[in-house]
Design a protein around this motif. Structure first.
Motif, mmCIF file in Angstrom:
data_model
loop_
_atom_site.group_PDB
_atom_site.id
_atom_site.type_symbol
_atom_site.label_atom_id
_atom_site.label_comp_id
_atom_site.label_asym_id
_atom_site.label_seq_id
_atom_site.Cartn_x
_atom_site.Cartn_y
_atom_site.Cartn_z
ATOM 1 N N ILE A 334 0.130 -1.100 -0.134
ATOM 2 C CA ILE A 334 0.079 -0.024 0.095
ATOM 3 C C ILE A 334 1.155 1.487 0.403
ATOM 4 N N GLU A 336 0.825 5.530 0.620
ATOM 5 C CA GLU A 336 0.760 6.251 1.295
ATOM 6 C C GLU A 336 1.254 7.058 0.430
ATOM 7 N N GLU A 338 1.672 11.727 0.866
ATOM 8 C CA GLU A 338 1.291 13.127 0.965
ATOM 9 C C GLU A 338 0.821 13.743 0.217
ATOM 10 N N PRO A 339 -0.536 13.663 -0.011
ATOM 11 C CA PRO A 339 -0.480 13.773 -1.742
ATOM 12 C C PRO A 339 -0.751 15.784 -2.203
ATOM 13 N N SER A 355 -3.146 6.528 -2.941
ATOM 14 C CA SER A 355 -3.303 5.821 -1.893
ATOM 15 C C SER A 355 -3.818 5.243 -0.852
ATOM 16 N N SER A 356 -4.819 4.212 -0.877
ATOM 17 C CA SER A 356 -5.097 3.558 -0.677
ATOM 18 C C SER A 356 -4.914 2.062 -1.046
ATOM 19 N N LEU A 357 -4.400 1.553 -2.428
ATOM 20 C CA LEU A 357 -4.454 0.651 -2.326
ATOM 21 C C LEU A 357 -3.365 0.619 -3.179
ATOM 22 N N ARG A 370 6.071 8.397 -0.387
ATOM 23 C CA ARG A 370 6.845 7.372 0.779
ATOM 24 C C ARG A 370 6.349 6.080 0.093
ATOM 25 N N LEU A 374 3.319 -2.559 3.469
ATOM 26 C CA LEU A 374 2.530 -3.356 4.384
ATOM 27 C C LEU A 374 2.429 -4.904 4.536
#
Lengths: 376, 583
Positions: A334, A336, A338-339, A355-357, A370, A374
């Motif tokens: 995943i 994430e 910091e758009p 950002s979510s997948l 970054r 996970l």
């Protein structure tokens, strides 16, 4: 002899232009209230609402100035700035409006699903950035567009509708006495605003999801109509030049359209003629033309196909982590990002998805994204 | 390319001669003409190719005497166009096959072949044929004659103009605007005159389109003849002469003058679509008394006040014919057909040339020649019985003025309504004139009407059409088949006429569809363009339904997307995001 105090064509023109604006603005306002909400995040909410009103106000102001200038030039200098390029302007504006509504409509739906996250995102976007991150020119523009999207959409919509109204009223108004204008204009605007208000109230009381789906459908209907109208305007412009003059002078009958391009033509129900009446409203919401061309019909259908493909792909992406026709890159990774600070692309749902997948290092890193693995 | 329009050489002639006394043949006058291209620049603005005779343009003035027999041997040396020829004022009594209109009485004359008669006139092949009448009642009242023609003039050739005119890009049917006006095919004409003398001026409008106002400064005109019919003298200062009309008038020169006087032809611009600022609509000539005196430019007039030809009375006092045995009502309209172009209609039918020329149909369909059906549905045909009295009621639903010409006859002009009167209403009318004016070209007023009357005593096939060339080619024409059974007994078509048809593969027998076996079967006839679709066609309905389906499907997809819940992974991530950045 009765004084003509109510010019029906002027009423219909004002009503339908105001209606389009109202739909857009009321949907935005209602959505803002439900999603961001004055109770949840008053600062962000107020900022965005103010953006909307600024957009409306500036759009209105600009169209008054430009429209007034055009009318003044017409009467004062007998320069008809309308004809000749009128259809080109309308076409271009309609196209622009379509693009904006398409993007924003999808954004509204997308965002409503993850309201909390978006509230945070939006509030971050509205903060002044510290200039610490580098971004390209395009990136800055995108960023600016994001920040002020709530301003841009109403501004462009009001400006476009307002100019259309001025042009049309200028066209029909030549034969009407001045006394017939004020009441018709006020009533038209009031009727449009009333509809918008109803939408807003409806939006606030209904379940958000239902309201959003319904209003987005209406928005897309309008956008599809706009796209069709844009193509139609370009074709009519070409026809006017071929015939050498304003073909609409011949009314709705033969000569007002190019027989070789025509898919259907009826000699009635013309939304352009004399204010358009009810057909004008039909045209504003759904893009109805009494004289349809291959271009206008095909573009209308292609637009819907595009929308269906677009939403289908977005859903697919949400479920599967990659766009259709592209391979899944990796499992359970995943990303994430910091758009906002990173100048990330914020095209509707795509950044949210990214950002979510799952995303892998092989995908081009953007800015200071970054990546964090996970473990499943 | 076949461009035969019923065009004309203008005789200011006594038609009676050839009509009543066919056996009195004084001389035989033979013309041997090579019709070919040459170049000319009559208005000094643009040189252009023109159709000339024997390499000459302007065409020679033809002078013959009443009673002469005229033979024209025409060789088409144009190379690229076929042609035919029609003489105004010649009744062609007994010789309907020599009348000229293609598709009506003959075929085109193909390039490279010879024929007697027929062609396309605005490209230059038009002129004046003057028939001198030794029995002219006004003989002795004038000293000399002055032949004069007025014309409009285009700089472009007809094929190009026609292509631009009949086109979906010209849906309002705007006729091409002429570039200048000509007098005797030139400008700044000078005519030497002697003081005190009276001249018989024979004025013809040989233009394609524009009617013209004509006047001579400082002189009055005494009209004594129109279209070859002598009239009681009528004084006027100004004449309005439409395309193909002729006026003969006497002008008496001043007893003593050292000045020169302008005569002006001014084109009527009412029908011009756009009048460019650079267009000079006038043409000026001068009656020159004194060569040394200046030729002063004509003065501008405040308004035009032309003479009304309906007020003329025929010199022979011929009374109005009895009540009509047959009344033909023609409602003129202009409209668009399915190709988007603008056409002209009589009774909602636009004239379309039949497969077989109408005359040949009349001659080869036996007893059925009396049945108007054999002449086709698109030829506006009417069969007239011998010696019937025929009224033509013409109702003009168009805002333009139209000059109508009838071949084969002079008609009595018994009524003309004013502008905007609408259709002719017999009950409203007062008595017709006792001795009505006679001529062969009559103008109908905008949104007005007229009634003309003639006796069908000239067996033949006679064309009736607007003489504005543009309207003729878009079908403003009707055909009168007069006494076809008599015709079959008296008329044989010369071989060279039939040969001209064969060259183009045009059949010379049968009905309007070329059917010789079952002449009432019109399958295969030439049809006009189909009308515009009245509303939604099949394709329109399909398009509309399809679009609605797309919209519904699209909205369904939107609803599906909007209602779909977020995936758990996404939701989890979102929660993490909010936690990280604060809510």
């Amino acid at each position: 002899m009765t004084v003509n105090v109510f010019a029906v064509p002027v009423f219909f023109i004002c009503f339908r232009e105001c209606l389009e604006c109202s739909i857009v603005v009321s949907v935005l306002l209602a959505w803002l209230k439900q999603t961001i909400g004055p109770e949840r995040d008053p600062v962000v909410y107020k900022k965005l609402v103010r953006q909307i009103w600024w957009g409306i106000g500036l759009g209105f102001g600009c169209c008054i100035i430009i429209g007034g200038g055009m009318i003044g030039a017409f009467y004062g200098l007998s320069k008809n700035a309308f004809s000749g390029a009128e259809n080109l302007w309308e076409g271009a504006f309609s196209l622009l409006a379509t693009v904006i509504i398409t993007i924003v409509g999808a954004a509204l739906l997308r965002v409503s699903k993850l309201q909390d996250k978006w509230r945070v995102k939006l509030s971050k976007s509205l903060e002044k950035d510290d200039g610490s991150t580098k971004r390209s020119c395009f990136g800055s523009f995108k960023l600016w567009g994001q920040k002020y999207s709530m301003f841009l959409l109403p501004f462009v919509t009001v400006l476009r509708e307002g100019l259309e109204a001025v042009v049309f009223i200028g066209g029909v108004g030549l034969s009407l006495p001045a006394t017939a204008f004020p009441l018709a204009v006020v009533c038209g605007l009031a009727a449009g605003v009333a509809v918008g208000y109803l939408i807003y109230r409806g939006g606030n009381s209904a379940r958000l999801q239902i309201f959003l789906i319904f209003s987005t459908c209406v928005l897309y209907l309008v956008a599809a109509g706009l796209f069709s109208k844009a193509v139609w305007n370009f074709e009519i412009n070409a026809w006017n030049h071929a015939v050498g003059g304003d073909a609409s002078e011949t009314g709705s009958g033969p000569g007002s359209y190019n027989i070789h391009n025509s898919v259907w033509h009826v000699n009635c129900c013309n939304p352009q003629l004399n204010g358009g009446g009810g057909w004008g409203v039909f045209n504003a919401i759904l893009g109805w033309q009494n004289s349809a061309t291959y271009g206008s019909v095909i573009s209308y259908n292609l637009y819907w196909v595009f929308i269906m493909a677009g939403f289908g792909s977005m859903r697919y992406f949400e479920k599967n982590g990659h766009w259709p026709l592209m391979k899944a890159k990796a499992k359970a990774a995943i990303v994430e990002d910091e758009p906002i600070e990173s100048g990330e692309s914020s095209r509707t749902g795509s950044d949210l998805m990214e950002s979510s997948l799952e995303m892998t290092e092989s995908k081009q890193p953007r800015g200071s994204t970054r990546v964090r693995e996970l473990t499943a | 390319m076949a461009l035969s329009l019923s065009s004309f050489l203008n005789p200011i002639a006594i038609l009676l001669s050839i009509w009543l006394v066919p056996t009195v043949v004084a001389d035989t006058v033979t013309f041997d003409w090579d019709i070919g291209w040459t170049r000319a620049n009559p208005d000094g603005l643009a040189e252009r190719p023109v159709i000339g005779i024997n390499g000459q343009w302007p065409l020679p003035l033809l002078n013959i005497t009443k009673g002469d027999r005229v033979i024209v041997n025409m060789n088409n040396k144009l190379g690229n166009e076929s042609t035919s020829m029609h003489f105004h004022g010649m009744f062609q009594n007994g010789t309907s096959d020599m009348d000229g209109p293609v598709g009506v009485t003959q075929c085109d004359v193909p390039p490279g072949s010879s024929f007697r008669l027929n062609f396309t006139y605005p490209d230059g092949l038009r002129g004046q044929l003057v028939v001198h009448d030794p029995e002219n009642p006004y003989l002795g009242q004038y000293d000399a004659e002055i032949p004069l023609t007025l014309s409009d003039w285009y700089h472009d050739e007809m094929p190009g103009l026609i292509a631009g005119f009949i086109s979906y890009k010209n849906p309002t049917g705007a006729e091409p605007v002429p570039k200048s006006a000509l007098m005797n095919d030139t400008q700044n004409l000078t005519v030497a005159v002697e003081p005190g003398k009276t001249y018989y001026v024979r004025l013809s409008n040989i233009g394609a389109f524009a009617g013209q106002y004509f006047w001579i400064e400082g002189h009055t005109m005494r009209v004594i003849e129109v279209d070859g019919v002598y009239t009681d003298p009528a004084e006027t200062d100004m004449i309005y002469i439409t395309a193909s009309q002729r006026y003969g008038f006497l002008v008496t020169m001043k007893a003593d003058s050292s000045a020169n006087f302008a005569m002006v032809g001014s084109m009527d611009t009412d029908l011009f679509d756009k009048v460019p600022a650079t267009l000079n609509t006038n043409v000026t000539g001068w009656l020159v008394y004194d060569d040394g005196a200046p030729k002063v430019a004509a003065a501008l007039l405040e308004e035009f006040r032309p003479f009304d030809d309906m007020t003329l009375r025929p010199q022979d006092g011929m009374e109005i014919l009895g009540d009509a045995d047959l009344t033909v009502t023609l409602d003129l309209s202009m409209n668009n057909l399915g190709d988007g172009a603008n056409y002209a209609f009589f009774n909602d039918i636009t004239y379309t040339r039949p497969v077989v020329p109408t005359l040949y149909s009349a001659l080869t369909t036996g007893v059925n020649a009396n049945d108007v059906a054999v002449y086709g549905e698109y030829t506006n045909s009417y069969v007239l019985q011998k010696d019937e009295i025929v009224d033509i009621v013409l109702n003009n639903a168009d805002k333009g003025k139209h000059p109508f010409h009838l071949h084969g006859h002079n008609f009595q002009a018994i009524y003309r309504g004013p502008d905007n009167e609408g259709s002719y209403n017999a009950t409203n009318e007062t008595a017709f004139p006792v001795t009505p004016m006679r001529r062969d070209v009559l103008m109908v007023r905008p949104l007005g009407n007229f009634v003309i009357r003639f006796k069908a005593d000239n067996p033949g096939v006679w064309f009736f059409h607007c003489h504005i060339d543009w309207h003729l080619i878009t079908g403003l024409a009707a055909t009168f088949i007069e006494a076809p059974l008599e015709l079959q007994k008296t008329l044989t078509i010369p071989e060279d006429h039939l040969e001209a048809c064969r060259v183009f593969g045009v059949p010379v027998a049968g009905n309007a569809a070329g059917n010789t076996v079952d002449v009432l079967n019109l399958e295969g006839q030439n049809r006009a363009v189909a009308p515009l679709p009245a509303g939604f066609t099949a394709r329109g309905i399909v398009a509309l339904v399809f679009s609605c389906i797309s919209a519904f499907l699209g909205m369904a997809v939107i609803a599906w997307y909007g209602a779909a819940p977020v995936s758990t992974a996404e939701l989890a991530c979102a929660k993490r995001f909010v936690a990280k950045h604060g809510g």
